[in-house]
Design a protein around this motif. Structure first.
Motif, PDB file in Angstrom:
ATOM      1  N   CYS A 174      -4.275  -5.041  -3.237  1.00  0.00           N
ATOM      2  CA  CYS A 174      -3.915  -4.815  -4.656  1.00  0.00           C
ATOM      3  C   CYS A 174      -2.630  -5.719  -4.544  1.00  0.00           C
ATOM      4  O   CYS A 174      -1.835  -6.469  -3.392  1.00  0.00           O
ATOM      5  CB  CYS A 174      -3.341  -3.396  -5.512  1.00  0.00           C
ATOM      6  SG  CYS A 174      -4.829  -3.122  -5.163  1.00  0.00           S
ATOM      7  N   ILE A 175      -2.493  -6.700  -5.696  1.00  0.00           N
ATOM      8  CA  ILE A 175      -1.444  -7.151  -5.926  1.00  0.00           C
ATOM      9  C   ILE A 175      -1.050  -6.540  -7.725  1.00  0.00           C
ATOM     10  O   ILE A 175      -1.554  -6.703  -8.546  1.00  0.00           O
ATOM     11  CB  ILE A 175      -1.504  -8.870  -5.813  1.00  0.00           C
ATOM     12  CG1 ILE A 175      -2.466  -9.177  -4.711  1.00  0.00           C
ATOM     13  CG2 ILE A 175      -0.375  -9.448  -6.275  1.00  0.00           C
ATOM     14  CD1 ILE A 175      -2.706 -10.448  -4.932  1.00  0.00           C
ATOM     15  N   ALA A 176       0.028  -5.785  -7.471  1.00  0.00           N
ATOM     16  CA  ALA A 176       1.021  -5.370  -9.042  1.00  0.00           C
ATOM     17  C   ALA A 176       2.231  -6.299  -9.198  1.00  0.00           C
ATOM     18  O   ALA A 176       3.701  -5.677  -8.932  1.00  0.00           O
ATOM     19  CB  ALA A 176       1.296  -4.196  -8.882  1.00  0.00           C
ATOM     20  N   ALA A 177       2.022  -7.338 -10.072  1.00  0.00           N
ATOM     21  CA  ALA A 177       3.329  -8.115 -10.421  1.00  0.00           C
ATOM     22  C   ALA A 177       3.663  -7.206 -11.498  1.00  0.00           C
ATOM     23  O   ALA A 177       3.164  -6.966 -12.773  1.00  0.00           O
ATOM     24  CB  ALA A 177       2.587  -9.441 -10.749  1.00  0.00           C
ATOM     25  N   VAL A 204      -4.945   0.463   2.418  1.00  0.00           N
ATOM     26  CA  VAL A 204      -5.007  -1.027   1.821  1.00  0.00           C
ATOM     27  C   VAL A 204      -3.206  -1.515   0.866  1.00  0.00           C
ATOM     28  O   VAL A 204      -2.398  -1.277   1.782  1.00  0.00           O
ATOM     29  CB  VAL A 204      -4.677  -0.084  -1.004  1.00  0.00           C
ATOM     30  CG1 VAL A 204      -4.227  -1.454  -1.065  1.00  0.00           C
ATOM     31  CG2 VAL A 204      -6.067   0.955  -0.487  1.00  0.00           C
ATOM     32  N   ARG A 205      -3.554  -2.972   1.983  1.00  0.00           N
ATOM     33  CA  ARG A 205      -2.174  -3.614   1.702  1.00  0.00           C
ATOM     34  C   ARG A 205      -1.995  -3.990  -0.119  1.00  0.00           C
ATOM     35  O   ARG A 205      -3.108  -4.120  -0.975  1.00  0.00           O
ATOM     36  CB  ARG A 205      -2.607  -4.938   2.088  1.00  0.00           C
ATOM     37  CG  ARG A 205      -3.127  -5.253   3.669  1.00  0.00           C
ATOM     38  CD  ARG A 205      -3.456  -6.401   4.423  1.00  0.00           C
ATOM     39  NE  ARG A 205      -2.261  -7.784   3.987  1.00  0.00           N
ATOM     40  CZ  ARG A 205      -1.204  -7.292   5.373  1.00  0.00           C
ATOM     41  NH1 ARG A 205      -1.638  -6.358   5.828  1.00  0.00           N
ATOM     42  NH2 ARG A 205      -0.266  -8.118   4.717  1.00  0.00           N
ATOM     43  N   LEU A 206      -0.378  -3.802  -0.374  1.00  0.00           N
ATOM     44  CA  LEU A 206       0.129  -3.658  -1.694  1.00  0.00           C
ATOM     45  C   LEU A 206       0.856  -4.048  -1.577  1.00  0.00           C
ATOM     46  O   LEU A 206       1.806  -4.607  -0.977  1.00  0.00           O
ATOM     47  CB  LEU A 206       0.407  -2.312  -1.877  1.00  0.00           C
ATOM     48  CG  LEU A 206       0.578  -2.393  -3.546  1.00  0.00           C
ATOM     49  CD1 LEU A 206      -0.143  -2.845  -4.315  1.00  0.00           C
ATOM     50  CD2 LEU A 206       1.884  -0.440  -4.114  1.00  0.00           C
ATOM     51  N   PHE A 207       1.132  -5.242  -2.783  1.00  0.00           N
ATOM     52  CA  PHE A 207       2.243  -6.396  -3.140  1.00  0.00           C
ATOM     53  C   PHE A 207       2.817  -6.405  -4.175  1.00  0.00           C
ATOM     54  O   PHE A 207       2.193  -6.101  -4.840  1.00  0.00           O
ATOM     55  CB  PHE A 207       1.461  -7.938  -2.920  1.00  0.00           C
ATOM     56  CG  PHE A 207       3.101  -8.902  -3.527  1.00  0.00           C
ATOM     57  CD1 PHE A 207       3.884  -9.315  -2.310  1.00  0.00           C
ATOM     58  CD2 PHE A 207       3.099  -8.851  -4.697  1.00  0.00           C
ATOM     59  CE1 PHE A 207       4.850  -9.973  -3.453  1.00  0.00           C
ATOM     60  CE2 PHE A 207       3.954 -10.183  -4.811  1.00  0.00           C
ATOM     61  CZ  PHE A 207       5.117 -10.375  -4.284  1.00  0.00           C
ATOM     62  N   ALA A 208       3.708  -5.452  -4.104  1.00  0.00           N
ATOM     63  CA  ALA A 208       3.672  -5.373  -5.769  1.00  0.00           C
ATOM     64  C   ALA A 208       5.698  -6.718  -5.699  1.00  0.00           C
ATOM     65  O   ALA A 208       6.282  -6.171  -4.835  1.00  0.00           O
ATOM     66  CB  ALA A 208       4.780  -3.512  -5.925  1.00  0.00           C
ATOM     67  N   SER A 209       5.615  -5.863  -7.529  1.00  0.00           N
ATOM     68  CA  SER A 209       7.448  -7.070  -7.367  1.00  0.00           C
ATOM     69  C   SER A 209       7.878  -7.212  -8.742  1.00  0.00           C
ATOM     70  O   SER A 209       6.937  -5.909  -9.219  1.00  0.00           O
ATOM     71  CB  SER A 209       6.823  -8.536  -7.347  1.00  0.00           C
ATOM     72  OG  SER A 209       5.473  -8.831  -8.484  1.00  0.00           O
TER      73      SER A 209
END
Length: 276
Positions: A174-177, A204-209
């Motif tokens: 998941c990518i949560a920008a 899950v692999r999660l990238f948040a920013s």
């Protein structure tokens, strides 16, 4: 001296519109709730010439804005061999002259915003993605069901986090920008606490920013989420967070998606680390 004429000032036909190569628009039947979705599908360069190959899929919210961000990031990352080729599916609406800003609140927020009944239906949207959109894509295209990525920015980032906790095995990354964590008085953090209490794994692999120059109030919600996620001990969870220095809410999204795709696809990357 040459004179340049606008198309409407010439007897010649207008200049042709630019069309994005290897892209398709697919319109779905209206849902029981009356939502009429359109899918913007971007296929990788090798898709037409390699009929036996399947591809991971990135589903991105706000396709009318973010489909191009994802497809533009694709080529450079593939060239650098830090991601595999993948299919992009932009989640959008059918129809003309639509008010996207108004429409998106219906499905992207998991909680009613300021008591507005036209918002807060993320559960229905997630059910449509799971039961209608994903099966459609995986039957119409050579999509790899073993690796799906969910992505979104702002309310789309909030929806992405909601989807991750609601269906932790539906997406592998998941990518949560710049997720709108502050919506509903940090509703998402309460939802995350319920998930944590369940003891369920989160594979899950999660990238948040967040953007370094975003509204301090908005960014504070993202930082509260980051604190929780960074200190979690979910089985199978892999997490990366980044502040995009010097950028505000919209400008930070392209870099966030680029970095998020790298992190999401690291297990499938042809190469990792510095180039040789």
């Amino acid at each position: 001296m040459s004179i340049f004429l606008r198309p409407d000032q010439s007897d010649e036909p207008p200049f042709p519109a630019y069309t994005l190569a290897r892209s398709e628009m697919r319109v779905l039947e209206p849902t029981a709730e009356g939502r009429h979705y359109q899918l913007m599908v971007g296929l990788p360069p090798s898709y037409a010439e390699n009929s036996d190959r399947v591809y991971p899929v990135v589903y991105v919210t706000d396709g009318y804005w973010d489909f191009l961000k994802m497809t533009n990031a694709h080529g450079g990352l593939v060239y650098d061999k830090v991601v595999p080729e993948f299919i992009v599916v932009g989640l959008s609406y059918a129809g003309e002259n639509l008010n996207y800003g108004q429409m998106r609140g219906w499905e992207l927020s998991p909680v009613a915003m300021n008591g507005n009944p036209a918002t807060g239906h993320a559960d229905m949207f997630l059910a449509t993605i799971k039961d209608v959109i994903i099966p459609f894509i995986e039957s119409e295209y050579r999509a790899d069901p073993s690796y799906r990525v969910m992505a979104g920015a702002s309310l789309g980032g909030l929806f992405t986090l909601y989807a991750m906790y609601s269906e932790p095995e539906l997406f592998q990354a998941c990518i949560a920008a710049t997720p709108a964590v502050v919506v509903g008085d940090d509703w998402l953090l309460k939802y995350e606490a319920q998930f944590a209490a369940s003891g369920r794994p989160l594979p899950v692999r999660l990238f948040a920013s967040g953007g370094g120059n975003e509204s301090p109030t908005f960014l504070s919600g993202i930082l509260r989420f980051n604190s929780r996620a960074a200190n979690s001990d979910y089985a199978g969870f892999d997490y990366q967070f980044r502040i995009i220095d010097g950028e505000r809410h919209a400008g930070m999204q392209i870099e966030s998606y680029t970095r998020g795709l790298r992190f999401a696809f690291e297990p499938l990357a042809p190469e990792t680390g510095p180039s040789q």
